[in-house]
Design an enzyme around this catalytic site. Structure first.
Site, short mmCIF file in Angstrom:
data_model
loop_
_atom_site.label_atom_id
_atom_site.label_comp_id
_atom_site.label_asym_id
_atom_site.label_seq_id
_atom_site.Cartn_x
_atom_site.Cartn_y
_atom_site.Cartn_z
CG HIS A 175 -3.95 -0.15 5.08
ND1 HIS A 175 -4.72 0.25 3.87
CD2 HIS A 175 -3.28 1.08 5.21
CE1 HIS A 175 -4.29 1.75 3.81
NE2 HIS A 175 -3.61 1.97 4.75
CD GLU A 233 -0.12 1.23 3.07
OE1 GLU A 233 -0.67 2.38 2.74
OE2 GLU A 233 0.97 1.29 3.95
#
Length: 351
Positions: A313, A13
């Site tokens: 994430h 990410e």
């Protein structure tokens, strides 16, 4: 001194979570780390004010040698020494998220040899970060189940753009971090809605938000309770928080107001997230899964929980954890079941 571990901040990410997890593990293991391409996947790469504040805070807590700690820096070398608890105050001069800085320093303080009091200023209810209420009502109660004792106080609210909010935490050393086992969340016991607004804004805003939630979640009317809160802050602000208490788990969903955003949309934002969670068998919402994975990797014993989504994430966080420690983490993509074989890092080992 061990050799530096090299972390590419553009992987996965590519945001600030890579920095926070890397520095937390470096502090706990006294492991020097060098980060490159920090926040490379963001519109403005490098260290923003809140990230820099986190770096400097951990450097102070661990007496670390640091290079590259300046605004917009995309490279950082961090060599920590021993963790020291105590009384700290860390200030973010903007509305940068106080919760993110708190998340960065908490692992180290939990493994410090003495208790700590830490005060953090900045934004307490701002976009792209967990609000204070989520930390207090969802994240910290989950950590408590794992053996951690942390009290968190909202001293002053902080909204964008001025920030100026303040939170204060009392952290006791965690001598026995235990795994968490959550395969079922159980029945929904209660729903608590908090609608909050500053005196700068008309009173009807929170009333419209409560009405929207009651309409949207009419199927839950028997257990839904509502309250209005007057929050004092330097900037006008509006916030709703929906706390869901299950037999074995807790979850939280929020909506944040901004200029031009109807009150009904703010309320529906929280309702929509709750309904989506309800449609799954998840025991932890996706935000909590991302936050708690580091602690399960450090805990004694195995952990398992079901997440509503294996987000980028979460997956990036797992990749970073594996750079520092050998840990078994398995995710069943069809069920969302996450299984972690804890490595049993205790307070004595960290100091």
């Amino acid at each position: 001194m061990p050799e530096y571990i090299l972390i590419d901040g553009s992987q996965g990410e590519g945001g600030g979570q890579i920095l926070r997890t890397s520095l937390a593990l470096a502090a706990l293991l006294r492991q020097p780390v060098q980060l490159e391409n920090i926040r490379a996947n963001r519109r403005q790469p490098g260290l923003k004010t809140q990230h820099l504040a986190g770096v400097l805070a951990l450097a102070r807590i661990t007496d670390a040698e640091v290079k590259g700690a300046y605004k917009h820096s995309t490279r950082l070398a961090f060599a920590p020494r021993a963790i020291r608890g105590g009384r700290y105050r860390f200030e973010i001069s903007t509305a940068g998220a106080a919760s993110m800085l708190f998340g960065a320093v908490l692992p180290a303080l939990l493994f410090a040899p003495q208790a700590s009091e830490v005060t953090i200023t900045g934004g307490t209810h701002v976009a792209f970060s967990p609000p204070f209420h989520y930390l207090e009502k969802v994240f910290l109660p989950t950590l408590k189940r794992m053996g951690c004792a942390v009290d968190l106080e909202l001293v002053r609210w902080g909204f964008y753009p001025k920030g100026g909010g303040e939170i204060r935490a009392h952290v006791k050393p965690c001598r026995d971090l235990q795994g968490i086992r959550l395969k079922q969340r159980g029945a929904l016991k209660s729903l608590q809605l908090s609608a909050c607004s500053t005196p700068h804004l008309p009173e009807h805003i929170v009333q419209r938000e409560i009405a929207q939630v009651e309409k949207s979640l009419i199927a839950y009317s028997e257990i839904l309770k509502s309250e209005t809160l007057l929050c004092r802050a330097y900037s006008p602000g509006n916030f709703v928080f929906l706390q869901a208490e299950y037999e074995h788990a807790a979850a939280g969903f929020s909506g944040l107001g901004k200029r031009g955003k109807p009150a009904e949309d703010v309320a529906e934002e929280a309702c929509r997230s709750f309904r989506e969670f309800e449609e799954t068998a998840a025991t932890l919402d996706s935000h909590l899964a991302d936050q708690i994975i580091l602690y399960t990797a450090l805990a004694r014993g195995n952990s398992f929980f079901i997440t509503e989504e294996a987000t980028s994430h979460l997956m990036t966080n797992i990749d970073i954890i594996r750079k520092f420690i050998t840990v078994g983490i398995d995710i069943n993509s069809s069920t969302g079941l996450v299984t972690v074989q804890g490595t049993d890092l205790n307070a004595e080992a960290a100091t």
